[in-house]
Design an enzyme around this catalytic site. Sequence first.
Site, mmCIF file in Angstrom:
data_model
loop_
_atom_site.group_PDB
_atom_site.id
_atom_site.type_symbol
_atom_site.label_atom_id
_atom_site.label_comp_id
_atom_site.label_asym_id
_atom_site.label_seq_id
_atom_site.Cartn_x
_atom_site.Cartn_y
_atom_site.Cartn_z
ATOM 1 N N GLU A 134 0.833 -1.225 0.000
ATOM 2 C CA GLU A 134 0.000 0.000 0.000
ATOM 3 C C GLU A 134 0.857 1.260 0.000
ATOM 4 O OE1 GLU A 134 -2.871 0.141 -0.834
ATOM 5 O OE2 GLU A 134 -3.194 -2.004 -0.669
HETATM 6 C C1 LIG Z 1 2.927 -9.405 0.130
HETATM 7 C C2 LIG Z 1 2.660 -8.276 -0.807
HETATM 8 C C3 LIG Z 1 1.351 -8.038 -1.224
HETATM 9 C C4 LIG Z 1 1.090 -7.026 -2.143
HETATM 10 N N1 LIG Z 1 -0.195 -6.837 -2.594
HETATM 11 C C5 LIG Z 1 -0.422 -6.005 -3.642
HETATM 12 C C6 LIG Z 1 -1.710 -5.933 -4.268
HETATM 13 O O1 LIG Z 1 -2.668 -6.574 -3.847
HETATM 14 N N2 LIG Z 1 -1.842 -5.146 -5.357
HETATM 15 C C7 LIG Z 1 -0.808 -4.426 -5.863
HETATM 16 O O2 LIG Z 1 -1.011 -3.750 -6.868
HETATM 17 N N3 LIG Z 1 0.419 -4.441 -5.283
HETATM 18 C C8 LIG Z 1 0.632 -5.212 -4.197
HETATM 19 N N4 LIG Z 1 1.870 -5.269 -3.607
HETATM 20 C C9 LIG Z 1 2.943 -4.447 -4.151
HETATM 21 C C10 LIG Z 1 3.358 -3.325 -3.200
HETATM 22 O O3 LIG Z 1 2.386 -2.330 -3.164
HETATM 23 C C11 LIG Z 1 4.738 -2.821 -3.680
HETATM 24 O O4 LIG Z 1 5.669 -3.844 -3.365
HETATM 25 C C12 LIG Z 1 5.130 -1.512 -3.014
HETATM 26 O O5 LIG Z 1 4.316 -0.461 -3.446
HETATM 27 C C13 LIG Z 1 6.594 -1.160 -3.302
HETATM 28 O O6 LIG Z 1 6.902 -1.291 -4.659
HETATM 29 P P1 LIG Z 1 8.207 -2.132 -5.088
HETATM 30 O O7 LIG Z 1 8.123 -3.449 -4.425
HETATM 31 O O8 LIG Z 1 8.307 -2.100 -6.561
HETATM 32 O O9 LIG Z 1 9.402 -1.367 -4.440
HETATM 33 P P2 LIG Z 1 10.211 -0.092 -5.097
HETATM 34 O O10 LIG Z 1 9.237 0.907 -5.630
HETATM 35 O O11 LIG Z 1 11.209 -0.658 -6.033
HETATM 36 O O12 LIG Z 1 10.898 0.486 -3.809
HETATM 37 C C14 LIG Z 1 12.105 -0.027 -3.252
HETATM 38 C C15 LIG Z 1 12.601 0.942 -2.172
HETATM 39 O O13 LIG Z 1 12.865 2.224 -2.761
HETATM 40 C C16 LIG Z 1 12.108 3.239 -2.113
HETATM 41 N N5 LIG Z 1 11.663 4.217 -3.118
HETATM 42 C C17 LIG Z 1 11.111 3.974 -4.325
HETATM 43 N N6 LIG Z 1 10.829 5.126 -4.948
HETATM 44 C C18 LIG Z 1 11.182 6.130 -4.126
HETATM 45 C C19 LIG Z 1 11.117 7.557 -4.202
HETATM 46 N N7 LIG Z 1 10.597 8.188 -5.256
HETATM 47 N N8 LIG Z 1 11.594 8.268 -3.150
HETATM 48 C C20 LIG Z 1 12.097 7.658 -2.065
HETATM 49 N N9 LIG Z 1 12.185 6.309 -1.935
HETATM 50 C C21 LIG Z 1 11.727 5.553 -2.954
HETATM 51 C C22 LIG Z 1 10.930 2.525 -1.464
HETATM 52 O O14 LIG Z 1 10.415 3.242 -0.359
HETATM 53 C C23 LIG Z 1 11.556 1.193 -1.084
HETATM 54 O O15 LIG Z 1 12.191 1.310 0.164
HETATM 55 C C24 LIG Z 1 2.150 -6.236 -2.647
HETATM 56 C C25 LIG Z 1 3.464 -6.463 -2.195
HETATM 57 C C26 LIG Z 1 3.714 -7.462 -1.307
HETATM 58 C C27 LIG Z 1 5.131 -7.704 -0.862
#
Ligand SMILES: Cc1cc2nc3c(=O)[nH]c(=O)nc-3n(C[C@H](O)[C@H](O)[C@H](O)COP(=O)(O)OP(=O)(O)OC[C@H]3O[C@@H](n4cnc5c(N)ncnc54)[C@H](O)[C@@H]3O)c2cc1C
Length: 593
Positions: free
Chosen positions: A437
């Site tokens: 989220e």
């Molecule tokens: C168990 C689980 C269930 C999930 N369920 C859903 C679901 O039902 N539907 C759905 O659509 N998604 C879902 N997600 C996805 C989840 O919302 C994303 O994993 C989350 O938004 C982070 O995206 P990412 O994993 O690509 O991390 P990234 O965006 O790659 O982030 C990696 C790190 O970089 C930081 N970061 C990234 N961009 C910035 C920025 N601009 N400024 C500062 N810091 C930054 C982040 O804070 C994080 O610490 C789920 C994830 C998990 C693990």
Amino acid sequence: MSDYQAPVRQMRFTIEHLADFPAVAALPDFSAVDLDTVESVLEEAAKFAGNVLAPTNWIGDQQGVRVVDRAVQVPQSFTDVYVQFCEAGWPGIASNPEFGGQGLPKTVSLACDEMWAAANVAFALCPELSQGAILAMDRHATDELKQTYLEKLVSGQWAGTMCLTEPQAGSDLSSLTSTAEPNGDRYLVRGQKIYITWGDHSMAENLVHLVLARLPDAPPGTRGISLFVVPKFKLNADGSPGEPNDVFPVSVEHKLGIHASPTCVLAFGDEGGAEGWVVGKPNEGLAAMFTMMNYMRLGVGAQGVGLSDRSYQKSVVYARDRVQGRAPGEKGRVAIIRHPDVRRMLLLMRTLTQASRAICYYTASCLDRASHGADAEAAAQWQSRADLMTPIAKAWCTEVAQEATELGVQVHGGMGYVEETGVAQYYRDVRVASIYEGTNGIQAIDLVGRKLLRDGGATVSAFVSDMRAADAPLANAGEELAAVRAALSRALDELVQSSTYLVAGEKRDPELVSAAAFDYMMLIGTVIGGWQLARGALVALEQMAAGGDKAFLGTQVVMARFYAEHVLPRCSAHAAAVRAGSASTMALAAENF
Ligand SMILES: Cc1cc2nc3c(=O)[nH]c(=O)nc-3n(C[C@H](O)[C@H](O)[C@H](O)COP(=O)(O)OP(=O)(O)OC[C@H]3O[C@@H](n4cnc5c(N)ncnc54)[C@H](O)[C@@H]3O)c2cc1C
């Protein structure tokens, strides 16, 4: 006896006094909801959570989920519980009565969400997502789509999902590439979504995927994203589920926690295109999806509260039972609950849990007052307060839940590190709450960038004034709350100074917001938690003076004192980090990390 007993009395106290229930009950839509209703809803939910849901938690963790023949299989006990959950009417308690919901305030239903999460968070995610989908469709879909989907979602006969994330589009949704091609009165949706919670299962007879995708002529970035409803099974003319739509689970993730919640890779349109219908205006899908995301963010905060509370309950039982060492003034060996260091851990768990509960319920109350208020100006003010509170409820409450559940492991010593006690599972299960989220880092940036800076600090200032109003009654309370008054006043000063620093410093330093946001979020969350516990202590003193129950009410006073002395001092450290700006954070070149 179940190993989870929902703290109904504490919840009721929080709803009534810290989430301003009388103001919510005064709204025209909730005129039939009184404290007796609240109490009976909480009692019934507590029975369901403790007796039905909680016993499936450990089994789910051990059995997990798998994909067989392009379908996700979940533990049989989950399907049985889902049927009972729906039969009892729990999916629709806060939904629109027009579609079969019971229309209860969010201030009340969020307490139930806390119980579901405490009892079995992997399961709880399924109905939680449906609720978010219902809200988004209720606000943004056409009447025809509402008639087709909402009643079935509200009853739990069908379940919702939220499909945003793609391999290259996580925090940054502007880079998502799924497409939707017009095809007669519908669209053909194609693309791969990852990490989709409860993305496939057969507990419900149909699934309603809310999917973000781009139309062929869409502008790049976030302004070119639309929202579609894509059913797992296409609908027959009578509205019943028919042929499978072109959407399948490719795999489920193997992960640290929430093992029984299927986290799916979903393929849309591999065999031509998944039939979908647009929700809201084309290219404005992200705004529509934000209705669901904001709902879910508060729900994720409540997950943190629930898991912290369950870990606390187990830790107290263990600490009373486990005998180790001696203590001054005691004969023989003592239970570890006698040791000050163990008490420190238990009180940290308890106060962080209660502070986060109060923050979440208060946020729900702001939302109720924003969405159901008759006076437009007042409703707009409550909406601003709710907008400010939402990232705090999501991020602060899940950060402190990591701490509380980690302390639960620590209280158990070696037994905490082995799986059988269950506290290790709560620690694993809650870990994702800081990630999904929108990560807590992104929440904090939203808090500072959009909620603090956009109006030059006005919304935060108004809230600080409200919190300062507790100073006079705290002064009247005398010696008993003197330490609380002093610590809260200092913490509010730190918050004001840090807010002013950020408002003034944004233009000077373009890296400041991102560098300082997390500490600012922790600072404001810690202050609001202290304010809420102080309010609780004031009510408790008043009720004790009128002859109320000393054990329960006295605990509220001790919690406020402990938090003031042991948690509020953290505000100085967070404020100092905010005011250090971005210089040392940005000093290393990327290759020197
Ligand atoms: C168990 C689980 C269930 C999930 N369920 C859903 C679901 O039902 N539907 C759905 O659509 N998604 C879902 N997600 C996805 C989840 O919302 C994303 O994993 C989350 O938004 C982070 O995206 P990412 O994993 O690509 O991390 P990234 O965006 O790659 O982030 C990696 C790190 O970089 C930081 N970061 C990234 N961009 C910035 C920025 N601009 N400024 C500062 N810091 C930054 C982040 O804070 C994080 O610490 C789920 C994830 C998990 C693990």
